[in-house]
Design a protein around this motif. Structure first.
Motif, PDB file in Angstrom:
ATOM      1  N   ILE A   1    -106.053-109.175   7.529  1.00 26.68           N
ATOM      2  CA  ILE A   1    -105.720-108.755   8.349  1.00 26.68           C
ATOM      3  C   ILE A   1    -106.604-109.722   9.545  1.00 26.68           C
ATOM      4  N   SER A   2    -107.764-109.737   9.463  1.00 28.51           N
ATOM      5  CA  SER A   2    -108.583-110.456  10.409  1.00 28.51           C
ATOM      6  C   SER A   2    -108.097-112.016  10.382  1.00 28.51           C
TER       7      SER A   2
ATOM      8  N   MET B   1    -106.296-113.501  13.577  1.00 29.45           N
ATOM      9  CA  MET B   1    -106.865-114.620  14.436  1.00 29.45           C
ATOM     10  C   MET B   1    -106.060-115.863  14.348  1.00 29.45           C
ATOM     11  N   SER B   2    -105.516-116.271  13.193  1.00 27.49           N
ATOM     12  CA  SER B   2    -104.728-117.420  13.113  1.00 27.49           C
ATOM     13  C   SER B   2    -103.534-117.507  13.967  1.00 27.49           C
TER      14      SER B   2
ATOM     15  N   LEU C   1     -91.388-114.390  17.708  1.00 23.00           N
ATOM     16  CA  LEU C   1     -91.799-114.812  16.410  1.00 23.00           C
ATOM     17  C   LEU C   1     -93.243-114.356  16.026  1.00 23.00           C
ATOM     18  N   VAL C   2     -93.795-113.682  16.964  1.00 23.05           N
ATOM     19  CA  VAL C   2     -95.502-113.346  16.689  1.00 23.05           C
ATOM     20  C   VAL C   2     -95.443-112.244  15.646  1.00 23.05           C
TER      21      VAL C   2
ATOM     22  N   ALA D   1     -98.444-114.787   7.704  1.00 23.97           N
ATOM     23  CA  ALA D   1     -99.970-114.952   7.933  1.00 23.97           C
ATOM     24  C   ALA D   1    -100.800-113.915   6.885  1.00 23.97           C
ATOM     25  N   TYR D   2    -100.356-112.687   6.912  1.00 25.98           N
ATOM     26  CA  TYR D   2    -101.057-111.655   6.606  1.00 25.98           C
ATOM     27  C   TYR D   2    -100.728-111.864   5.042  1.00 25.98           C
ATOM     28  N   GLY D   3     -99.461-112.027   4.506  1.00 26.21           N
ATOM     29  CA  GLY D   3     -99.245-112.083   3.006  1.00 26.21           C
ATOM     30  C   GLY D   3    -100.146-113.456   2.488  1.00 26.21           C
ATOM     31  N   ILE D   4    -100.045-114.536   3.080  1.00 26.79           N
ATOM     32  CA  ILE D   4    -100.656-115.607   2.699  1.00 26.79           C
ATOM     33  C   ILE D   4    -102.410-115.445   2.707  1.00 26.79           C
ATOM     34  N   ALA D   5    -102.982-114.867   3.960  1.00 27.77           N
ATOM     35  CA  ALA D   5    -104.178-114.518   4.033  1.00 27.77           C
ATOM     36  C   ALA D   5    -104.640-113.446   3.048  1.00 27.77           C
ATOM     37  N   SER D   6    -103.848-112.690   2.501  1.00 32.11           N
ATOM     38  CA  SER D   6    -103.920-111.634   1.381  1.00 32.11           C
ATOM     39  C   SER D   6    -104.159-112.144   0.128  1.00 32.11           C
ATOM     40  N   TRP D   7    -103.288-113.235  -0.153  1.00 23.91           N
ATOM     41  CA  TRP D   7    -103.122-114.049  -1.473  1.00 23.91           C
ATOM     42  C   TRP D   7    -104.341-114.825  -1.520  1.00 23.91           C
ATOM     43  N   TRP D   8    -105.150-115.416  -0.436  1.00 29.21           N
ATOM     44  CA  TRP D   8    -106.245-116.300  -0.512  1.00 29.21           C
ATOM     45  C   TRP D   8    -107.378-115.327  -0.443  1.00 29.21           C
TER      46      TRP D   8
END
Length: 130
Positions: free
Chosen positions: A76-77, A81-82, A107-108, A115-122
């Motif tokens: 989430i961080s 931030m992204s 769109l936010v 972005a949370y889904g992608i960041a969580s995967w990463w």
């Protein structure tokens, strides 16, 4: 699947389905209404199920162990931030007339969820050392 994840899906999926239905219905109703108070209520109607989506997400994190919470905090961080930086840059571009996007604020939240889904995967991939 852990019980917390099952509970999450039990809350998340119906809320997202309700969101999609209410989004469509609100757009149809909006065309027929003239009174401003009714238009405000109708246009904000799809937000109600999104509150339940956010609640499901928070409950999933609260039901998690320390490691899961740390991974979620990192995700989430990174996501917030992204999206914050992209929104900031988009505002400057819009102000200069270089980004012809109306309703950019709409769109936010979807961008934050993506972005949370992608960041969580990463974050999980990095944690496993892949």
């Amino acid at each position: 699947m852990r019980p917390a994840q099952r509970n999450y899906l039990r809350e998340f999926l119906p809320a997202m389905a309700a969101y999609m239905v209410l989004l469509f219905v609100s757009q149809l109703l909006l065309r027929q209404l003239q009174a401003v108070p009714l238009r405000v209520l109708v246009v904000l109607l799809p937000i109600v199920p999104i509150v339940f989506v956010v609640r499901a997400m928070v409950r999933l994190v609260l039901a998690s162990d320390e490691l899961e919470r740390r991974l979620q905090l990192e995700a989430i961080s990174i996501a917030s931030m992204s999206v914050g930086l992209l929104s900031f840059a988009a505002a400057f571009l819009r102000g200069a007339g270089l980004l012809p996007v109306d309703n950019a604020l709409m769109l936010v939240l979807p961008a934050l969820f993506a972005a949370y889904g992608i960041a969580s995967w990463w974050v999980r991939r990095r944690f496993r050392g892949e």
